[in-house]
Design a protein around this motif. Sequence first.
Motif, mmCIF file in Angstrom:
data_model
loop_
_atom_site.group_PDB
_atom_site.id
_atom_site.type_symbol
_atom_site.label_atom_id
_atom_site.label_comp_id
_atom_site.label_asym_id
_atom_site.label_seq_id
_atom_site.Cartn_x
_atom_site.Cartn_y
_atom_site.Cartn_z
ATOM 1 N N VAL A 204 -4.020 10.506 -3.834
ATOM 2 C CA VAL A 204 -4.453 9.218 -3.274
ATOM 3 C C VAL A 204 -5.630 9.384 -2.332
ATOM 4 C CG1 VAL A 204 -2.122 8.279 -3.470
ATOM 5 C CG2 VAL A 204 -2.877 9.212 -1.290
ATOM 6 N N GLU B 290 -8.448 9.286 2.879
ATOM 7 C CA GLU B 290 -8.604 7.980 3.527
ATOM 8 C C GLU B 290 -7.365 7.124 3.324
ATOM 9 O OE1 GLU B 290 -12.147 6.044 2.321
ATOM 10 O OE2 GLU B 290 -13.486 7.585 3.145
ATOM 11 N N GLU B 291 -6.854 7.122 2.097
ATOM 12 C CA GLU B 291 -5.657 6.324 1.828
ATOM 13 C C GLU B 291 -4.443 6.919 2.520
ATOM 14 O OE1 GLU B 291 -3.638 3.009 0.217
ATOM 15 O OE2 GLU B 291 -5.732 3.479 0.616
ATOM 16 N N HIS C 248 0.925 4.352 -7.047
ATOM 17 C CA HIS C 248 -0.363 3.962 -6.476
ATOM 18 C C HIS C 248 -1.464 4.105 -7.522
ATOM 19 C CE1 HIS C 248 -3.870 4.007 -3.804
ATOM 20 N NE2 HIS C 248 -3.093 3.497 -2.868
ATOM 21 N N SER D 88 -3.960 1.191 -8.644
ATOM 22 C CA SER D 88 -5.360 1.333 -8.232
ATOM 23 C C SER D 88 -6.296 1.689 -9.378
ATOM 24 C CB SER D 88 -5.473 2.402 -7.136
ATOM 25 O OG SER D 88 -5.134 3.686 -7.656
ATOM 26 N N ARG E 41 0.815 -1.206 0.000
ATOM 27 C CA ARG E 41 0.000 0.000 0.000
ATOM 28 C C ARG E 41 0.856 1.266 0.000
ATOM 29 N NH1 ARG E 41 -5.159 0.504 0.953
ATOM 30 N NH2 ARG E 41 -5.341 -1.607 1.773
ATOM 31 N N ARG F 73 -4.448 5.684 5.991
ATOM 32 C CA ARG F 73 -3.963 4.305 6.084
ATOM 33 C C ARG F 73 -2.443 4.248 6.012
ATOM 34 N NH1 ARG F 73 -7.958 3.321 1.969
ATOM 35 N NH2 ARG F 73 -9.907 2.520 2.868
#
Length: 415
Positions: free
Chosen positions: A359, A362-363, A119, A123, A112, A366
Motif C-alpha cells: 500500500v 504514504e498510505e 485495498h 484502489s 481506508r 494515513r
Amino acid sequence: MPRTLPDIPLRPATLLVRGGQNRSSFDEMSEALHLTSGFMYESAGQAEDTFLGQIQHFQYSRFGNPTIEALQNKLAALEGAEACRVTASGMAAVHSAMLAHLKAGDRVVASRALFGSCHWIVSTLLPRYGIETVFVDGTDLDQWRDAFRKPAALVLLETPSNPMLELVDLPAVAELAHAAGAIVVVDNVFATPLLQKPLSMGADVVVYSATKHFDGQGRVLGGAVLGSAKWVDEVLQPFIRNTGPSISPFNAWVILKGLETLHLRLPAMCANAAKLADFLSTRPEVSRTLYPFLDSHPQQALAKKQMSAGGSLVTFDVEGGKEAAFRVLDALRLIDISNNLGDARSMVTHPATTTHMKVGPEERARLGITDGTVRFSVGLEDAQDLIDDLAQALDGLRGTGGGRLNVARAAAPER
C-alpha cells in the motif's frame, strides 16, 4: 434414522457442533467428505431437468457439493443469514462479493483501513473496470456523510480493521449507505460471528476468511460470503458458478471440523489477548498498544457496544522503528513470525514489510502503521508463557534478552 435439529432457536455453541448437518444414507456421525468433482444422473432427462433448474440435483462441485453445502448451512445458521456461499479463500470471498454486484460506472466507498489485498482491489482493480472508488477515514462519520452526497453502489469496510483495530460505527454507516443506494459489505474476520453480528446492525453482506479462526489450526484456505437468499441466489451464485472461485470439498470438511471448537477456542484467545494487551501497555519499549477493549483505545465505547469481547488480535508499536521491531520479533523464543492470524498458535508479523507493504509508505502513514508496528495474533498457549516470551524479547532492546537474535550473535565469531 438420524434426528433432525429441533425447530427452535439454538445458541451458537450448539449450532457450531450440530448446525448444517447433511448426512448421507449411511447415517455417519461426522459429516461425510464428498471428494468428487462431478455427480451422475439416472437418465438424460434428469440431467436436462437439473440444468433447467426444474429439479434439485448436484451437478458439479464447482456449482455445489454436499460437504460444501453442509459448511454453508452451518455458517448461515451461526451468522443469522438467509444464505451463504463458501469460496477457495478469504480474498476470493471479498472479490466475489464485490465483482458480482458491481458494473462499470458504479461507485464504491471504502474505509481506508483495509487489509492490503482488499485495498488493492478497491484502489487498483476496480478502476480498471470503470468503477469509481472513494476512500474515507472509517472512524469519521463526517467523511462518510460527504462521500454519500453522491449515489453509491457498494460499501466495503472492516471493523475492527487490520492491523490497527479501528472500529466503524456500523448502524450509522449502514443508514447513510442505504440512503445513497449502496449495499454494505463487512469484512468481519477479526470479530467472527461469535463476537459481532454485522447483519443485525444494518450490513447487507458479511465476508470471512475461513482460513483464520474458523479452521483455527493453520491447515487449509477458505472464504465465506453471507447475505439474503435473494442476493446470494440472484447476484452472487451466478458469479461464483461461472468464474469458479470454488473451495475444495476437503477444505470445506476440515473447516467444518474446526468450527466445532470455535466457541471454546475464541473466548480463551480473547482472554489471553486482553492479558497481553494489559502487559504490553506497561512496557517502556512499547509506545502504543491497541486492543478494542483496552481502556486506552480511543473507540473502546463503540467496541463494547458492537462486540461481545475484544478479539484475539493486539497491535503495538515498538520504540525505535523497524530495527527495534525486527530485534523483538527475532528474539522471540516461543511466538512464531507469520502473516497468518486466528490460529491456535500465537504469531506476530510486521505489517509495513508484509501484509501492508504494497500500500506504500504514504498510505501506511494515513492508516497509522509505523515502521515499529507489530500485529500480534494471540493463540491458546498459557498467557504467562506468552508474557514471559515477550518480556525477554523486549528486555533484549536493553541488551538483557537472550532469544533468537542473541543466540545467533553468540554463534557468530567476533570481528
